[in-house]
Design an enzyme around this catalytic site. Structure first.
Site, PDB file in Angstrom:
ATOM      1  N   LEU A 234     -19.587   9.581  -3.234  1.00  0.00           N
ATOM      2  CA  LEU A 234     -20.075   8.915  -4.435  1.00  0.00           C
ATOM      3  C   LEU A 234     -21.523   8.625  -4.478  1.00  0.00           C
ATOM      4  O   LEU A 234     -22.285   8.375  -5.198  1.00  0.00           O
ATOM      5  CB  LEU A 234     -19.269   7.695  -4.797  1.00  0.00           C
ATOM      6  CG  LEU A 234     -19.100   7.333  -6.413  1.00  0.00           C
ATOM      7  CD1 LEU A 234     -18.744   8.575  -7.282  1.00  0.00           C
ATOM      8  CD2 LEU A 234     -17.848   6.426  -6.592  1.00  0.00           C
TER       9      LEU A 234
ATOM     10  N   ARG B 138       0.883  -1.083  -0.051  1.00  0.00           N
ATOM     11  CA  ARG B 138      -0.167  -0.132  -0.024  1.00  0.00           C
ATOM     12  C   ARG B 138       0.793   1.296  -0.002  1.00  0.00           C
ATOM     13  O   ARG B 138       0.546   2.421  -0.703  1.00  0.00           O
ATOM     14  CB  ARG B 138      -1.015   0.040   1.199  1.00  0.00           C
ATOM     15  CG  ARG B 138      -2.114  -1.042   1.152  1.00  0.00           C
ATOM     16  CD  ARG B 138      -2.864  -1.073   2.050  1.00  0.00           C
ATOM     17  NE  ARG B 138      -3.971   0.178   1.986  1.00  0.00           N
ATOM     18  CZ  ARG B 138      -4.335   0.854   3.112  1.00  0.00           C
ATOM     19  NH1 ARG B 138      -4.182   0.386   4.352  1.00  0.00           N
ATOM     20  NH2 ARG B 138      -5.033   2.086   2.759  1.00  0.00           N
TER      21      ARG B 138
ATOM     22  N   ASP C 195      -2.367   8.198   3.542  1.00  0.00           N
ATOM     23  CA  ASP C 195      -1.438   8.642   2.218  1.00  0.00           C
ATOM     24  C   ASP C 195      -1.067   9.954   2.889  1.00  0.00           C
ATOM     25  O   ASP C 195      -1.560  10.635   3.284  1.00  0.00           O
ATOM     26  CB  ASP C 195      -2.312   8.489   1.014  1.00  0.00           C
ATOM     27  CG  ASP C 195      -3.313   9.126   0.803  1.00  0.00           C
ATOM     28  OD1 ASP C 195      -4.512   8.784   0.504  1.00  0.00           O
ATOM     29  OD2 ASP C 195      -3.246  10.382   1.183  1.00  0.00           O
TER      30      ASP C 195
ATOM     31  N   HIS D  89      -5.867   8.445  11.764  1.00  0.00           N
ATOM     32  CA  HIS D  89      -5.302   7.030  11.484  1.00  0.00           C
ATOM     33  C   HIS D  89      -3.945   6.837  11.094  1.00  0.00           C
ATOM     34  O   HIS D  89      -3.433   5.706  10.705  1.00  0.00           O
ATOM     35  CB  HIS D  89      -6.350   6.353  10.492  1.00  0.00           C
ATOM     36  CG  HIS D  89      -7.778   6.301  10.884  1.00  0.00           C
ATOM     37  ND1 HIS D  89      -8.951   6.031   9.881  1.00  0.00           N
ATOM     38  CD2 HIS D  89      -8.408   6.516  12.001  1.00  0.00           C
ATOM     39  CE1 HIS D  89      -9.863   5.912  10.763  1.00  0.00           C
ATOM     40  NE2 HIS D  89      -9.616   6.476  11.972  1.00  0.00           N
TER      41      HIS D  89
ATOM     42  N   ASN E 191      -7.339   8.878   6.175  1.00  0.00           N
ATOM     43  CA  ASN E 191      -6.328   8.466   4.928  1.00  0.00           C
ATOM     44  C   ASN E 191      -4.918   8.408   5.620  1.00  0.00           C
ATOM     45  O   ASN E 191      -4.509   9.396   6.241  1.00  0.00           O
ATOM     46  CB  ASN E 191      -6.282   9.235   3.957  1.00  0.00           C
ATOM     47  CG  ASN E 191      -7.738   9.077   3.176  1.00  0.00           C
ATOM     48  OD1 ASN E 191      -8.598   8.127   3.539  1.00  0.00           O
ATOM     49  ND2 ASN E 191      -8.159  10.050   2.286  1.00  0.00           N
TER      50      ASN E 191
HETATM   51  N1  APR Z   1     -15.498  10.299  -4.935  1.00  0.00           N
HETATM   52  C1  APR Z   1     -16.172  10.593  -3.783  1.00  0.00           C
HETATM   53  N2  APR Z   1     -16.502   9.596  -3.174  1.00  0.00           N
HETATM   54  C2  APR Z   1     -15.940   8.262  -3.451  1.00  0.00           C
HETATM   55  C3  APR Z   1     -15.244   8.101  -4.514  1.00  0.00           C
HETATM   56  C4  APR Z   1     -14.942   9.302  -5.204  1.00  0.00           C
HETATM   57  N3  APR Z   1     -14.256   9.071  -6.395  1.00  0.00           N
HETATM   58  N4  APR Z   1     -15.071   6.717  -4.519  1.00  0.00           N
HETATM   59  C5  APR Z   1     -15.799   6.210  -3.434  1.00  0.00           C
HETATM   60  N5  APR Z   1     -16.185   6.998  -2.695  1.00  0.00           N
HETATM   61  C6  APR Z   1     -16.787   6.976  -1.561  1.00  0.00           C
HETATM   62  C7  APR Z   1     -17.728   5.773  -1.462  1.00  0.00           C
HETATM   63  O1  APR Z   1     -18.907   5.999  -1.909  1.00  0.00           O
HETATM   64  C8  APR Z   1     -17.583   5.381   0.022  1.00  0.00           C
HETATM   65  O2  APR Z   1     -18.630   5.760   0.924  1.00  0.00           O
HETATM   66  O3  APR Z   1     -15.910   7.075  -0.696  1.00  0.00           O
HETATM   67  C9  APR Z   1     -16.415   6.180   0.554  1.00  0.00           C
HETATM   68  C10 APR Z   1     -15.162   5.410   1.032  1.00  0.00           C
HETATM   69  O4  APR Z   1     -15.559   4.817   2.300  1.00  0.00           O
HETATM   70  P1  APR Z   1     -14.618   3.645   2.648  1.00  0.00           P
HETATM   71  O5  APR Z   1     -14.108   2.723   1.804  1.00  0.00           O
HETATM   72  O6  APR Z   1     -15.492   2.899   3.993  1.00  0.00           O
HETATM   73  O7  APR Z   1     -13.417   4.415   3.387  1.00  0.00           O
HETATM   74  P2  APR Z   1     -13.404   5.232   4.724  1.00  0.00           P
HETATM   75  O8  APR Z   1     -14.841   5.911   5.059  1.00  0.00           O
HETATM   76  O9  APR Z   1     -12.316   6.309   4.376  1.00  0.00           O
HETATM   77  O10 APR Z   1     -12.908   3.998   5.884  1.00  0.00           O
HETATM   78  C11 APR Z   1     -12.850   4.544   7.182  1.00  0.00           C
HETATM   79  O11 APR Z   1     -11.956   2.608   7.870  1.00  0.00           O
HETATM   80  O12 APR Z   1     -10.712   0.511   7.556  1.00  0.00           O
HETATM   81  C12 APR Z   1     -10.758   1.721   8.150  1.00  0.00           C
HETATM   82  O13 APR Z   1      -8.711   2.860   8.631  1.00  0.00           O
HETATM   83  C13 APR Z   1      -9.781   2.686   7.818  1.00  0.00           C
HETATM   84  O14 APR Z   1      -9.715   5.140   7.256  1.00  0.00           O
HETATM   85  C14 APR Z   1     -10.246   4.008   7.004  1.00  0.00           C
HETATM   86  C15 APR Z   1     -11.543   3.838   7.779  1.00  0.00           C
END
Ligand code: APR
Ligand code: ZN
Length: 237
Positions: free
Chosen positions: A202, A55, A93, A108, A91
């Site tokens: 999204l 990653r 990154d 995180h 995030n």
């Molecule tokens: N633009 C806007 N939103 C987007 C896009 C995009 N191009 N692509 C995906 N998404 C949205 C999705 O619809 C989803 O609701 O981003 C969201 C990502 O959700 P997750 O995958 O659950 O990620 P996140 O919410 O950051 O997870 C939180 O979970 O596992 C832990 O530590 C990890 O920091 C992470 C935390």
């Protein structure tokens, strides 16, 4: 104006990085219990290092996208007007930093830092990390881990985050599913304090019902438009 922005994996999706809970997401392909917990690291540090090394390489190979740059512009614009942007990201990154954002709060942790489990010192670490690496601070080997917050661990910067949330005039969530606490609770805290809440995602997040306004679509399109409108610059589209 004081704006509190919470970002999640969705803002980095526009840079080609995977999200966690979308179809085919990271947790659909890898088991977080075996890769993102202290017990997983104790049981098989090599497997956890391999997962995070892959990653880290992908994150360093990616570049910030228009949404990251727009938030950096928002921070500058608000500062000029005597306001402030508090940027809190889930995030790991460094795309916000590489887009020019200052004072990014990584609740995180950060993939480009290593934490020593023995002396708790953290160091910049942009290459692969392994069990043979040793801590320059205490000299021990095998104690270095990615400086990321695993399930069951305390997030970073919570006192600053809670204080900034209490002072905000506007709460904005970008690209997060609202599935993980304490970040998932921030919108509810904002609402109870009468703060306006906006969601850019999204699709509907688990907290969609708690936002005053929601904009659905790719963050690379919606976030620059939002920032242009808020700063009154350029064509708000
Ligand atoms: N633009 C806007 N939103 C987007 C896009 C995009 N191009 N692509 C995906 N998404 C949205 C999705 O619809 C989803 O609701 O981003 C969201 C990502 O959700 P997750 O995958 O659950 O990620 P996140 O919410 O950051 O997870 C939180 O979970 O596992 C832990 O530590 C990890 O920091 C992470 C935390
Ligand atoms: Zn050490």
């Amino acid at each position: 104006m004081r704006v509190f922005v919470l970002t999640g994996a969705g803002i980095s999706a526009g840079s080609g990085l995977g999200t966690f809970r979308d179809a085919g997401g990271i947790w659909a392909r890898f088991d977080p219990v075996k890769l993102a917990t202290p017990a997983a690291f104790a049981a098989d540090p090599g497997r956890v290092h391999d997962f995070y090394n892959t990653r880290r390489r992908a994150m360093l190979a990616a570049g910030p996208n228009a949404a990251h740059f727009a938030l950096a512009e928002l921070g500058e614009g608000l500062r000029t007007d005597g306001g402030a942007l508090f940027l809190c990201t889930q995030n790991i990154d460094d795309l916000h930093e590489r887009a020019g954002s200052r004072a990014v709060h990584h609740m995180h942790g950060r993939i480009c830092r290593a934490l020593c489990g023995a002396c708790r010192v953290t160091v910049e670490w942009r290459g692969d990390l392994g069990v043979g690496d040793h801590c320059a601070a205490c000299g021990r080997s095998g104690t270095l881990r990615p400086d990321v917050v695993w399930f069951g661990e305390m997030p970073y910067d919570m006192p600053e985050i809670e204080a900034a949330l209490a002072r905000a005039d506007l709460f904005v969530a970008i690209g997060t599913s609202g599935a993980v606490y304490p970040a998932a609770e921030f919108v509810e805290i904002a609402r109870t304090m009468g703060i306006l809440t906006l969601e850019f995602n999204l699709e509907k997040s688990a907290n969609a019902h708690l936002f005053d306004e929601s904009v659905y679509g790719p963050a690379v399109e919606s976030v620059p438009r939002f920032v242009a409108r808020l700063l009154g610059t350029g064509d708000a589209g």
